[in-house]
Enzyme design. Structure first.
Site, PDB file in Angstrom:
ATOM      1  N   GLY A 191     -41.159 -26.682  60.567  1.00  0.00           N
ATOM      2  CA  GLY A 191     -40.589 -25.592  59.776  1.00  0.00           C
ATOM      3  C   GLY A 191     -40.359 -26.046  58.353  1.00  0.00           C
ATOM      4  O   GLY A 191     -40.892 -27.074  57.937  1.00  0.00           O
ATOM      5  N   ASN A 192     -39.585 -25.291  57.595  1.00  0.00           N
ATOM      6  CA  ASN A 192     -39.222 -25.723  56.243  1.00  0.00           C
ATOM      7  C   ASN A 192     -37.822 -25.218  55.909  1.00  0.00           C
ATOM      8  O   ASN A 192     -37.219 -24.483  56.694  1.00  0.00           O
ATOM      9  CB  ASN A 192     -40.268 -25.267  55.220  1.00  0.00           C
ATOM     10  CG  ASN A 192     -40.396 -23.752  55.174  1.00  0.00           C
ATOM     11  OD1 ASN A 192     -39.450 -23.057  54.850  1.00  0.00           O
ATOM     12  ND2 ASN A 192     -41.572 -23.232  55.542  1.00  0.00           N
ATOM     13  N   HIS A 193     -37.327 -25.624  54.751  1.00  0.00           N
ATOM     14  CA  HIS A 193     -35.918 -25.346  54.417  1.00  0.00           C
ATOM     15  C   HIS A 193     -35.667 -23.967  53.814  1.00  0.00           C
ATOM     16  O   HIS A 193     -34.580 -23.692  53.334  1.00  0.00           O
ATOM     17  CB  HIS A 193     -35.394 -26.410  53.448  1.00  0.00           C
ATOM     18  CG  HIS A 193     -35.195 -27.741  54.094  1.00  0.00           C
ATOM     19  ND1 HIS A 193     -34.321 -27.931  55.133  1.00  0.00           N
ATOM     20  CD2 HIS A 193     -35.779 -28.945  53.866  1.00  0.00           C
ATOM     21  CE1 HIS A 193     -34.350 -29.185  55.514  1.00  0.00           C
ATOM     22  NE2 HIS A 193     -35.243 -29.831  54.770  1.00  0.00           N
ATOM     23  N   ALA A 214     -41.920 -18.361  52.856  1.00  0.00           N
ATOM     24  CA  ALA A 214     -42.464 -19.720  52.752  1.00  0.00           C
ATOM     25  C   ALA A 214     -43.205 -19.997  54.056  1.00  0.00           C
ATOM     26  O   ALA A 214     -42.678 -20.625  54.978  1.00  0.00           O
ATOM     27  CB  ALA A 214     -41.335 -20.714  52.545  1.00  0.00           C
TER      28      ALA A 214
END
Ligand code: CTP
Length: 403
Positions: free
Chosen positions: A212-214, A280
């Site tokens: 995943g990402n932030h 994102a």
């Protein structure tokens, strides 16, 4: 969330039996998030008490130019009040008050405030049927409308006199609905459907782990909020995020992976006017996600990753009349790279998120953007909160879609 949230609303009450219904009207307006101040004509106090209305509105009720008749009298400034208001609702509006409004008679605090108000004024006539039908009243209503005031039509039904006919004040729910619809109709994005993507995507490694990402999703949620505030109907397709959209004009569709976001976006793209892709999205995903939990038997673990589908680029290929806006998060050669993305993905505009200024970009509460359109016009904005950035983007969108 209602479009009335945060609005300053003046409610003028005149002396008709329907005044008792204004207690419900005040409740509904306050529940919708409006800041309500009530003005009563002196005679209307016989029908409903100022104490009830001040309690419900959380504000003192005004009825005269001064609060007291002694030497310490406080001047109630009708000019200030008129300017404070975003909208003024006069309900019930008796034949007497309507005729004063039409002729500029300002012999009481309510009509003086009416003359001072610069905001939209709504009036809900309430009287017996013969008074209502009288040519004088009908002329007055027409005159008031010709001055730009907005009529909240009376309803047909049983009147206090026992007669049945036109003249009943519209019900509080109808008044609120009419005012909301009127405000929405005047907004620049009214009638526009906007698809917005938000948040990260999670790409499964096995049933319990993911890549995943932030991204918090905040930018996309702020965009949805801002677009809805400008009258748009918003479909927000969001990856995992703890934010919640509260406006009724926003429908939220929760997805997890890039493929799910791709499918959801494509399902709805043909029915929207604008798409803003701020998510994102993961660029890569595990090639063979494991169906069972991976055990830590080996010293090292190598995952084969494959590219996800580029949702934005796929819309650029597919689009017909839709206005397509993407984001670019860049660290080097920012403008050049953003223009490359704008062209290669066939966008109408791109929002460049600069990471070279402190406080801008991912995860935080502020952002610094540049908007570049397909004619390569470039607008730079200073560092702002994400909600202000969203407002800037939506304002820009309005100039593009109204050009
Ligand atoms: N985007 C998308 N689908 C993807 C990847 C990105 O729709 N699979 C969209 C994002 O929502 C954003 C834009 O593409 O609007 C740009 O994302 P960004 O990560 O800056 O660029 P990429 O095109 O992925 O290229 P790179 O990471 O190489 O800079």
């Amino acid at each position: 969330m209602s479009i009335l949230r945060g609005k300053h609303i003046l409610l003028g009450i005149t002396a008709g039996i329907a005044a008792y219904k204004t207690t419900f009207l005040v409740r509904l307006l306050v529940k919708a998030g409006a800041n309500v101040r009530v003005i009563m004509t002196p005679a209307s106090k016989a029908f409903v008490t100022p104490l009830t209305l001040s309690t419900l509105s959380n504000n003192p009720v005004l009825s005269d130019f001064t609060d007291d008749e002694d030497d310490n009298a406080v001047w109630n400034n009708h000019v200030e009040l008129g300017l404070w208001a975003d909208l003024f609702i006069i309900a019930p509006a008796t034949a007497n008050t309507l005729s004063k409004m039409a002729t500029g008679n300002s012999d009481n605090f309510l009509t003086a405030t009416y003359l001072s108000a610069k905001c939209p004024v709504y009036f809900a006539p309430a009287m017996d049927l013969d008074m209502y039908k009288h040519p004088t009243t009908q002329n007055t209503i027409e005159t008031l409308q010709s001055y730009g005031n907005i009529l909240i039509p009376s309803a047909f039904g049983e009147l206090a006199s026992g007669l049945v006919g036109m003249g009943r004040m519209a019900e509080p729910e109808s008044i609120v609905k009419l005012v909301e619809a009127h405000i929405l109709k005047a907004l620049p994005l009214h009638g526009k459907k906007i698809l917005i993507t938000a948040g990260p995507t999670y790409e499964a490694i096995d049933p319990v782990r993911f890549i995943g990402n932030h991204s918090s999703g905040r930018m996309g949620f702020e965009l949805a909020h801002s677009a809805a505030q400008q009258g748009a109907e918003v479909l927000l397709i969001t990856g995992p995020s703890h934010y919640k959209a509260e406006q009724s004009a926003i429908s939220t569709l929760a997805v997890t992976s890039a493929q799910e976001m791709y499918d959801a976006v494509h399902k709805h793209f043909n029915s929207v006017d604008v798409a803003i892709l701020s998510a994102a999205v993961a660029d890569y995903k595990p090639k063979h996600p494991s169906l069972s939990k991976i055990k830590k038997t080996e010293e090292t673990l190598t995952l084969d990753l494959i590219k996800t589908k580029d949702i934005l680029a796929s819309l650029g290929e597919k689009k017909t009349d839709q206005f397509l806006m993407g984001f670019a998060l860049e660290t080097d050669n920012e403008i050049t790279n953003a223009i490359k993305k704008l062209k290669s993905k066939n966008l109408d505009a791109i929002v460049l998120n600069s990471l070279s200024d402190s406080g801008a970009g991912f995860g935080g509460t502020t952002n610094k953007i540049t908007i570049i359109d397909k004619d390569l016009n470039q607008t730079d904005y200073p560092l702002k909160s994400k909600s202000e950035v969203a407002d800037d983007i939506i304002q820009k969108l309005i100039t593009y879609t109204h050009a």
